[in-house]
Design an enzyme around this catalytic site. Sequence first.
Site, PDB file in Angstrom:
ATOM      1  CB  ILE A  42      -1.210   0.144   0.914  1.00  0.00           C
ATOM      2  CG1 ILE A  42      -1.741  -1.367   1.191  1.00  0.00           C
ATOM      3  CG2 ILE A  42      -1.815   1.275   1.404  1.00  0.00           C
ATOM      4  CD1 ILE A  42      -3.013  -1.753   2.415  1.00  0.00           C
ATOM      5  CB  CYS A  43       1.277   3.872  -2.324  1.00  0.00           C
ATOM      6  SG  CYS A  43       2.257   5.370  -2.255  1.00  0.00           S
ATOM      7  CG  LEU A  44      -0.955   4.599   2.942  1.00  0.00           C
ATOM      8  CD1 LEU A  44      -2.071   3.865   4.035  1.00  0.00           C
ATOM      9  CD2 LEU A  44      -2.146   5.061   2.259  1.00  0.00           C
ATOM     10  CG  HIS A  61       5.790   8.028  -0.003  1.00  0.00           C
ATOM     11  ND1 HIS A  61       5.470   8.801  -1.160  1.00  0.00           N
ATOM     12  CD2 HIS A  61       4.473   7.912  -0.335  1.00  0.00           C
ATOM     13  CE1 HIS A  61       4.565   9.005  -1.397  1.00  0.00           C
ATOM     14  NE2 HIS A  61       3.496   7.901  -1.470  1.00  0.00           N
TER      15      HIS A  61
END
Length: 122
Positions: free
Chosen positions: A95-97, A103
Amino acid sequence: MSAIANANPRNLSVKRIMKEYAEFQKSKGENDYFTAAPCEDNLFEWHFTIRGPPDSDFAGGRYHGRILLPSQYPLKPPDIMMLTPSGRFETNTKICLSISSFHPKNWQPSWSIRTVLTALIA
């Protein structure tokens, strides 16, 4: 024998993970929105269950996922994956959070697995 019993208590990452695990154990039943624990054979892999927040499209749902902690945790961020479909995130895909390994510049070592799960619910 479990990963917890075999863990090196002098390792910074292991110390931190054990502290977080103890905090989860103490607060069992206090948080209605999520539960989490490390795998029996791998202290750096946690599985969690999130309950869908009320007044949301996810209300009433239960969602299972995993958090993969890097060996440099808490200095580096974890990978987060959902294992059950939610309609929001792809299953078995990182998941891109802002709190995930996508990040790393945003990651704060003071954040915890609890912080990750709270952000995921938000």
